[in-house]
Design an enzyme around this catalytic site. Structure first.
Site, PDB file in Angstrom:
ATOM      1  N   SER B  70       0.823  -1.213   0.000  1.00 21.94           N
ATOM      2  CA  SER B  70       0.000   0.000   0.000  1.00 21.94           C
ATOM      3  C   SER B  70       0.858   1.264   0.000  1.00 21.94           C
ATOM      4  O   SER B  70       1.849   1.361   0.705  1.00 21.94           O
ATOM      5  CB  SER B  70      -0.888  -0.003   1.252  1.00 21.94           C
ATOM      6  OG  SER B  70      -1.602   1.213   1.333  1.00 21.94           O
ATOM      7  N   LYS B  94      -3.430   2.540  -2.064  1.00 25.45           N
ATOM      8  CA  LYS B  94      -2.980   3.511  -1.059  1.00 25.45           C
ATOM      9  C   LYS B  94      -4.018   3.618   0.066  1.00 25.45           C
ATOM     10  O   LYS B  94      -5.212   3.475  -0.183  1.00 25.45           O
ATOM     11  CB  LYS B  94      -2.814   4.865  -1.745  1.00 25.45           C
ATOM     12  CG  LYS B  94      -2.586   6.054  -0.827  1.00 25.45           C
ATOM     13  CD  LYS B  94      -1.141   6.227  -0.480  1.00 25.45           C
ATOM     14  CE  LYS B  94      -0.916   7.338   0.543  1.00 25.45           C
ATOM     15  NZ  LYS B  94       0.406   7.216   1.178  1.00 25.45           N
ATOM     16  N   THR B  95      -3.572   3.874   1.276  1.00 24.01           N
ATOM     17  CA  THR B  95      -4.491   4.073   2.402  1.00 24.01           C
ATOM     18  C   THR B  95      -5.573   5.099   2.077  1.00 24.01           C
ATOM     19  O   THR B  95      -5.277   6.194   1.584  1.00 24.01           O
ATOM     20  CB  THR B  95      -3.722   4.545   3.650  1.00 24.01           C
ATOM     21  OG1 THR B  95      -2.879   3.495   4.089  1.00 24.01           O
ATOM     22  CG2 THR B  95      -4.693   4.916   4.777  1.00 24.01           C
ATOM     23  N   GLY B 121       2.252  11.337   4.714  1.00 26.70           N
ATOM     24  CA  GLY B 121       1.143  11.799   5.557  1.00 26.70           C
ATOM     25  C   GLY B 121      -0.207  11.350   5.034  1.00 26.70           C
ATOM     26  O   GLY B 121      -1.203  12.059   5.173  1.00 26.70           O
ATOM     27  N   LEU B 122      -0.236  10.168   4.437  1.00 26.28           N
ATOM     28  CA  LEU B 122      -1.488   9.546   3.971  1.00 26.28           C
ATOM     29  C   LEU B 122      -2.299  10.410   3.019  1.00 26.28           C
ATOM     30  O   LEU B 122      -3.528  10.360   3.017  1.00 26.28           O
ATOM     31  CB  LEU B 122      -2.370   9.131   5.163  1.00 26.28           C
ATOM     32  CG  LEU B 122      -1.790   8.101   6.134  1.00 26.28           C
ATOM     33  CD1 LEU B 122      -2.841   7.707   7.168  1.00 26.28           C
ATOM     34  CD2 LEU B 122      -1.280   6.861   5.410  1.00 26.28           C
ATOM     35  N   CYS B 179      -1.252   4.821  12.701  1.00 26.41           N
ATOM     36  CA  CYS B 179      -1.577   6.239  12.756  1.00 26.41           C
ATOM     37  C   CYS B 179      -2.107   6.596  14.143  1.00 26.41           C
ATOM     38  O   CYS B 179      -2.606   5.744  14.862  1.00 26.41           O
ATOM     39  CB  CYS B 179      -2.582   6.625  11.677  1.00 26.41           C
ATOM     40  SG  CYS B 179      -3.487   5.255  11.013  1.00 26.41           S
ATOM     41  N   LYS B 214      -2.524  -4.538   9.427  1.00 28.36           N
ATOM     42  CA  LYS B 214      -1.129  -4.266   9.059  1.00 28.36           C
ATOM     43  C   LYS B 214      -0.374  -3.723  10.261  1.00 28.36           C
ATOM     44  O   LYS B 214      -0.694  -2.651  10.776  1.00 28.36           O
ATOM     45  CB  LYS B 214      -1.091  -3.257   7.901  1.00 28.36           C
ATOM     46  CG  LYS B 214       0.319  -2.971   7.426  1.00 28.36           C
ATOM     47  CD  LYS B 214       0.310  -2.292   6.081  1.00 28.36           C
ATOM     48  CE  LYS B 214       1.708  -1.942   5.619  1.00 28.36           C
ATOM     49  NZ  LYS B 214       1.693  -1.285   4.313  1.00 28.36           N
ATOM     50  N   ILE B 240       6.032  -5.706   7.463  1.00 22.49           N
ATOM     51  CA  ILE B 240       5.941  -4.604   8.392  1.00 22.49           C
ATOM     52  C   ILE B 240       5.601  -3.312   7.656  1.00 22.49           C
ATOM     53  O   ILE B 240       5.923  -3.163   6.476  1.00 22.49           O
ATOM     54  CB  ILE B 240       7.268  -4.406   9.166  1.00 22.49           C
ATOM     55  CG1 ILE B 240       8.421  -4.104   8.221  1.00 22.49           C
ATOM     56  CG2 ILE B 240       7.566  -5.580  10.051  1.00 22.49           C
ATOM     57  CD1 ILE B 240       9.744  -3.770   8.917  1.00 22.49           C
ATOM     58  N   ASN B 241       4.986  -2.394   8.380  1.00 19.89           N
ATOM     59  CA  ASN B 241       4.904  -1.026   7.894  1.00 19.89           C
ATOM     60  C   ASN B 241       6.303  -0.418   8.083  1.00 19.89           C
ATOM     61  O   ASN B 241       7.210  -1.083   8.566  1.00 19.89           O
ATOM     62  CB  ASN B 241       3.829  -0.255   8.675  1.00 19.89           C
ATOM     63  CG  ASN B 241       3.193   0.823   7.804  1.00 19.89           C
ATOM     64  OD1 ASN B 241       3.887   1.495   7.039  1.00 19.89           O
ATOM     65  ND2 ASN B 241       1.891   0.983   7.907  1.00 19.89           N
TER      66      ASN B 241
HETATM   67  C1  LIG Z   1       6.182   6.250  -0.356  1.00 22.96           C
HETATM   68  C2  LIG Z   1       5.537   5.236   0.552  1.00 22.96           C
HETATM   69  C3  LIG Z   1       4.198   5.391   0.908  1.00 22.96           C
HETATM   70  C4  LIG Z   1       3.579   4.475   1.747  1.00 22.96           C
HETATM   71  N1  LIG Z   1       2.263   4.642   2.058  1.00 22.96           N
HETATM   72  C5  LIG Z   1       1.630   3.717   2.827  1.00 22.96           C
HETATM   73  C6  LIG Z   1       0.242   3.827   3.085  1.00 22.96           C
HETATM   74  O1  LIG Z   1      -0.436   4.746   2.629  1.00 22.96           O
HETATM   75  N2  LIG Z   1      -0.342   2.882   3.867  1.00 22.96           N
HETATM   76  C7  LIG Z   1       0.360   1.828   4.372  1.00 22.96           C
HETATM   77  O2  LIG Z   1      -0.235   0.991   5.061  1.00 22.96           O
HETATM   78  N3  LIG Z   1       1.677   1.681   4.123  1.00 22.96           N
HETATM   79  C8  LIG Z   1       2.330   2.606   3.365  1.00 22.96           C
HETATM   80  N4  LIG Z   1       3.672   2.446   3.092  1.00 22.96           N
HETATM   81  C9  LIG Z   1       4.413   1.297   3.656  1.00 22.96           C
HETATM   82  C10 LIG Z   1       4.520   0.160   2.652  1.00 22.96           C
HETATM   83  O3  LIG Z   1       3.244  -0.339   2.313  1.00 22.96           O
HETATM   84  C11 LIG Z   1       5.391  -0.974   3.200  1.00 22.96           C
HETATM   85  O4  LIG Z   1       4.808  -1.459   4.391  1.00 22.96           O
HETATM   86  C12 LIG Z   1       6.816  -0.539   3.513  1.00 22.96           C
HETATM   87  O5  LIG Z   1       7.245   0.411   2.580  1.00 22.96           O
HETATM   88  C13 LIG Z   1       7.807  -1.699   3.547  1.00 22.96           C
HETATM   89  O6  LIG Z   1       7.923  -2.326   2.293  1.00 22.96           O
HETATM   90  P1  LIG Z   1       9.061  -1.960   1.184  1.00 22.96           P
HETATM   91  O7  LIG Z   1      10.372  -1.937   1.907  1.00 22.96           O
HETATM   92  O8  LIG Z   1       8.934  -3.031   0.164  1.00 22.96           O
HETATM   93  O9  LIG Z   1       8.718  -0.617   0.665  1.00 22.96           O
HETATM   94  C14 LIG Z   1       4.315   3.369   2.256  1.00 22.96           C
HETATM   95  C15 LIG Z   1       5.652   3.215   1.887  1.00 22.96           C
HETATM   96  C16 LIG Z   1       6.281   4.125   1.052  1.00 22.96           C
HETATM   97  C17 LIG Z   1       7.708   3.933   0.674  1.00 22.96           C
END
Ligand SMILES: Cc1cc2nc3c(=O)[nH]c(=O)nc-3n(C[C@H](O)[C@H](O)[C@H](O)COP(=O)(O)O)c2cc1C
Ligand SMILES: Cc1cc2nc3c(=O)[nH]c(=O)nc-3n(C[C@H](O)[C@H](O)[C@H](O)COP(=O)(O)OP(=O)(O)OC[C@H]3O[C@@H](n4cnc5c(N)ncnc54)[C@H](O)[C@@H]3O)c2cc1C
Ligand code: FES
Lengths: 278, 352
Positions: B70, B94-95, B121-122, B179, B214, B240-241
């Site tokens: 996401s 996206k969230t 910031g979502l 959040c 999540k 993980i987030n």
């Molecule tokens: C630019 C960006 C925006 C993100 N936005 C969200 C989001 O809106 N909601 C969410 O649950 N996680 C969000 N994440 C977290 C990712 O979904 C993911 O959990 C995290 O990036 C780890 O995975 P990765 O290392 O493959 O990126 C975001 C990550 C990045 C880099």
């Protein structure tokens, strides 16, 4: 926000592909001109658009870097970027030699709409000359369109691309902070002086490389009847509108805060100066 | 597995990333090579067609275990020029928040060594615009659609769940609990097991859709939160987030991000993510979707071996918009090379 750019992106297809370096030339000190062969992007790209470029395979350096198209050469299937070596990514690009492959995504962003006739002005500060060159070249192909270019930099060697602009622009006016050219005067003042002295009706002004320059154009719009646009830069990750990382504040009267965040990569990179919240 | 010289085993095209700080390479091994030629030579179509990639998560059947993370995949359309969305294991958007969220001021991004700090910031257009303008586009694709939601209060989570339950085309909810709870002193929901459980229970009461919680890694004991939300009814977990982090510009002495702190993602966090996934997979009975720093199929396989039933890929898609396809292809190639016929044989197959 569809009123100030050529929204033909639906027809051009963004792609992630590879290109081959054809030439790498040091223009001045930390400034290089890179020529990449990538016919599919070169065929579609329009002035104002950019590419995301990755020229390394280090896993510690993740993201591709955004670069404006300095020249678009569809017949040769080539693209040129003019870049400044700043950090690790651009240092890697500077190490690449002809024959090597690079990864690129593009054409990204929106191209600009040029008037069919009349006159336009380009105001570039330092490396800000880069995206203006593609405009000058495209404009030169239109018979009725005159291009007045104004370039400034700290010193003469940093007036980038001035020979290239001389090929396409009706006139190139220079200013350097060291006073060597035009006593280092502001490009906005030089533009105003030209309009006043020669009565040239400028329809659009494009500027890049200095927020101060762009702000200086704000009060001039009404007085001289042109619309001014700025090429904005923000740190980017994807370059394709998915991460929402590259935003800038754009005026939106109806919204709660009076502005909204627009993505420089997808909604720009060109914005009317009076829409930008400074 | 696990040996450095074994790295080309997945893909004979040797697309694996070279060691850092190599001087100059004559030709950069490219992911696009495999993009254009997804079926690398040497594996007969027959061998490939015998391989099962499908996995089950929370009552959903995913055609393969690889999905976007996401926030790194927009609302799908951004990637349509680059990949075939129908080949994904699932689509994760996206969230979405109840009301439009404008997000944080820029700069929102800072690259760090092998990582990316973000403080978006979502930013999102809100539930109504999502349903009216984004969902119709997303409905045309066959993989399950997982909608990620976040609220500022328990009630907002409940309302999001209730309203998304009523629209066609949504197959599961992924709940971002990283959040702050504005009603309870801004404490992040996901950092207090009881609070995370309350969010989960409220959502479960308001939807028939499968609920994936999540988890945030920014806690002392992630298994405590995992157990609490599973007890409250979570059908699956994803983790993980991002990890909280920051960077400072030493010239200006200012934080690199306008928001001061941000979330770290990318290869830098992979060992942490993998460890959390391994621990959580053992602590709970529900399926786990693993993510954090997955850049290639080998990384994805590590998560499966650690106990994840599926994986999500985030930052890698920002680096290479075709990464998801390459990972799916290379995962399949790995199975063929290993003489395996079912990806599920890898799940939790870690030998200790
Ligand atoms: C630019 C960006 C925006 C993100 N936005 C969200 C989001 O809106 N909601 C969410 O649950 N996680 C969000 N994440 C977290 C990712 O979904 C993911 O959990 C995290 O990036 C780890 O995975 P990765 O290392 O493959 O990126 C975001 C990550 C990045 C880099
Ligand atoms: C749409 C767009 C078009 C661009 N066109 C050009 C161009 O034609 N020629 C050119 O030389 N540069 C251009 N840039 C800027 C260029 O992308 C950055 O200079 C480059 O990403 C720096 O990478 P690096 O790894 O060398 O430096 P990093 O290590 O990432 O940063 C080094 C220094 O550069 C600064 N920096 C990083 N990213 C940017 C950025 N996006 N804008 C301004 N400063 C930055 C950092 O703050 C830091 O001080 C453009 C940027 C955008 C967004
Ligand atoms: S760089 Fe990702 S949205 Fe602009």
């Amino acid at each position: 926000m569809k009123f100030y750019y050529d929204n033909k992106r639906g027809q051009s297809v963004m792609m992630f592909t590879k290109g081959t370096i054809v030439a790498q030339r040091v223009v001045s000190d930390q400034y290089h001109l890179l020529t990449i062969e990538q016919p599919d992007i070169a065929k579609q790209a329009r002035p104002g658009q950019f590419i995301m470029l990755k020229a390394w395979e280090r896993i510690d350096l993740l993201l591709p870097r955004p670069f404006s198209l300095y020249r678009i050469l569809p017949e040769r299937g080539q693209l040129q970027i003019l870049y400044q070596v700043r950090g690790q990514g651009t240092a890697e690009i500077a190490r690449r030699v002809p024959g090597e492959k690079v990864e690129l995504t593009g054409p990204a962003g929106n191209g600009i709409v040029l008037p069919e006739e009349g006159a336009i002005a380009l105001l570039g500060r330092g490396i800000g000359a880069a995206p203006l060159m593609a405009i000058a070249e495209t404009a030169a192909a239109r018979k009725g369109l005159a291009v007045y270019t104004f370039l400034s930099a700290r010193k003469t060697e940093l007036l980038l691309g001035r020979e290239d602009f001389a090929l396409y622009a009706s006139r190139v006016t220079l200013a350097t902070d060291d006073g060597h050219h035009n006593e280092g005067r502001l490009l906005t003042a030089l533009l105003a002086e030209m309009i006043a002295r020669e009565g040239i009706a400028i329809r659009s002004v494009y500027t890049c490389g200095s927020r101060r320059l762009a702000r200086g154009l704000l009060p001039m719009q009404a007085r001289y009847g042109f619309t001014a646009y700025i090429f904005l830069e923000e740190t980017m990750a994807c370059g394709i509108g998915s991460c929402k990382g590259c935003v800038c504040k754009v005026r939106e009267p109806g919204s709660p805060a009076g502005f909204v965040y627009k993505k420089v990569c997808q909604d720009g990179p060109v914005f009317p100066v009076d829409k930008v919240v400074w | 597995m696990g040996q450095a010289d074994d790295r080309t085993a997945i893909n004979p095209a040797a697309r694996a990333v070279a060691p850092p700080f190599t001087p100059r390479q004559p030709d950069i091994p490219r992911q696009a090579d495999t993009l254009q030629q997804p079926h690398s030579p040497g594996h007969s179509e027959k061998a490939r067609s015998r391989v099962n990639l499908a996995v089950a998560i929370a009552g959903l059947t995913l055609p393969n275990p690889v999905m976007p993370a996401s926030g790194t995949f927009g609302f799908g359309a951004e990637y349509a020029p680059f990949i075939d969305l129908n080949r994904l294991g699932a689509i994760v958007v996206k969230t979405i928040t109840l009301h439009p969220t404008s997000g944080n001021p820029p700069p929102r991004l800072m690259e760090t060594c092998s990582g990316l700090l973000n403080s978006i910031g979502l930013q999102n257009p809100g539930l109504e615009v999502f349903i009216q303008e984004k969902l119709p586009y997303l409905r045309q694709f066959s993989p399950p659609l997982i909608v990620n939601i976040a609220g500022r209060t328990v009630d907002e989570y409940a309302e999001l769940a209730r309203r998304l339950d009523a629209v066609a085309g949504v197959d599961a909810l992924e709940v971002n609990i990283s959040c702050p709870n504005v009603k309870e002193g801004g404490i992040v929901f996901g950092t207090v097991p009881a609070m995370a459980a309350r969010v989960t229970a409220a959502i479960k009461q308001n939807t028939r859709l499968p609920v994936i919680i999540k988890l945030t890694p920014n806690v002392t004991d992630i298994t405590a939160v995992a157990r609490a939300v599973v007890d409250a009814g979570a059908d699956a977990l994803s983790l993980i987030n991002t990890l909280q982090g920051m960077a400072i510009d030493v010239e200006t002495r200012r934080p690199a991000l306008a928001n001061v702190a941000g979330g770290l993602s990318g290869p830098a966090i992979k060992p942490v993510a993998l460890y959390h996934v391994w621990r959580v997979a053992q602590a709970v009975q529900v399926p786990v979707i693993g993510m954090g720093g997955i850049m290639n199929a080998r990384d994805a396989i590590e998560f499966l071996l650690a106990g994840a039933s599926a994986v999500a890929v985030g930052t890698a898609s920002l680096v290479d918009p075709g990464a998801l396809m390459v990972i799916i292809d290379d995962l399949e190639n790995y199975l063929v090379e290993q003489g395996l016929t079912d990806v599920r044989e890898l799940i939790g197959a870690l030998q200790i």
